[in-house]
Motif scaffolding. Structure first.
Motif, PDB file in Angstrom:
ATOM      1  N   GLU A  28       0.830  -1.202   0.000  1.00 20.31           N
ATOM      2  CA  GLU A  28       0.000   0.000   0.000  1.00 20.31           C
ATOM      3  C   GLU A  28       0.869   1.258   0.000  1.00 20.31           C
ATOM      4  OE1 GLU A  28      -3.243   2.444  -0.219  1.00 20.31           O
ATOM      5  OE2 GLU A  28      -3.092   0.293  -0.592  1.00 20.31           O
ATOM      6  N   ARG A  52       2.058   1.667  -3.503  1.00 17.34           N
ATOM      7  CA  ARG A  52       0.975   2.103  -4.397  1.00 17.34           C
ATOM      8  C   ARG A  52       0.660   3.580  -4.216  1.00 17.34           C
ATOM      9  NH1 ARG A  52      -2.862  -3.017  -3.630  1.00 17.34           N
ATOM     10  NH2 ARG A  52      -1.902  -4.315  -5.214  1.00 17.34           N
ATOM     11  N   GLU A  53       0.601   4.034  -2.971  1.00 10.89           N
ATOM     12  CA  GLU A  53       0.267   5.428  -2.689  1.00 10.89           C
ATOM     13  C   GLU A  53       1.270   6.393  -3.327  1.00 10.89           C
ATOM     14  OE1 GLU A  53      -1.784   4.803   1.718  1.00 10.89           O
ATOM     15  OE2 GLU A  53       0.293   5.480   1.573  1.00 10.89           O
ATOM     16  N   ARG A  54       2.478   5.934  -3.529  1.00 11.28           N
ATOM     17  CA  ARG A  54       3.541   6.789  -4.072  1.00 11.28           C
ATOM     18  C   ARG A  54       3.862   6.473  -5.540  1.00 11.28           C
ATOM     19  NH1 ARG A  54       3.241   6.130   0.846  1.00 11.28           N
ATOM     20  NH2 ARG A  54       3.906   7.661   2.381  1.00 11.28           N
TER      21      ARG A  54
END
Length: 115
Positions: free
Chosen positions: A13, A16-18
């Motif tokens: 996660e 993914r966020e970055r």
């Protein structure tokens, strides 16, 4: 969900966020892992083996070693996640194999070696 699986999900996660998944191919993760192992090794490089445990019991050194060990773990868990390896199962299987290959009755106090 095991603790390793929870950590893998959290790292996934975070990536993914970055939008960092594009950089997390197996080769790049292995190289990052090796780099972090090198940083951990550097902490111990000139510490006499007989003194390592005592020196790294000091809170500041222990914290520094913990940071590098965490980096190693995060990259290893991420690599396993990318490759679809169940790291917990793989480690348990490896340990079971080591029990078979190195029975305590034959190897107690003796460092294993490859033939």
């Amino acid at each position: 969900m095991s603790e390793i699986e929870e950590l893998a999900a959290a790292v996934r996660e975070f990536s993914r966020e970055r939008d960092w998944e594009q950089f997390h191919d197996p080769k790049s993760l292995v190289l990052a892992l090796v780099g972090e192992v090198g940083e951990l090794a550097e902490l111990f490089q000139w510490v006499p083996a007989a003194q390592a445990a005592e020196r790294f019991a000091a809170p500041d050194r222990q914290a520094r070693a913990a940071e590098e060990m965490a980096d190693v773990l995060v990259y290893l868990v991420r690599l396993a996640d990318v490759l679809g390896v169940d790291l917990g199962a793989a480690a348990r299987a490896k340990l079971a194999d080591s029990h078979r290959r190195f029975p305590a009755t034959d190897h107690r106090g003796v460092a294993p070696h490859k033939p």
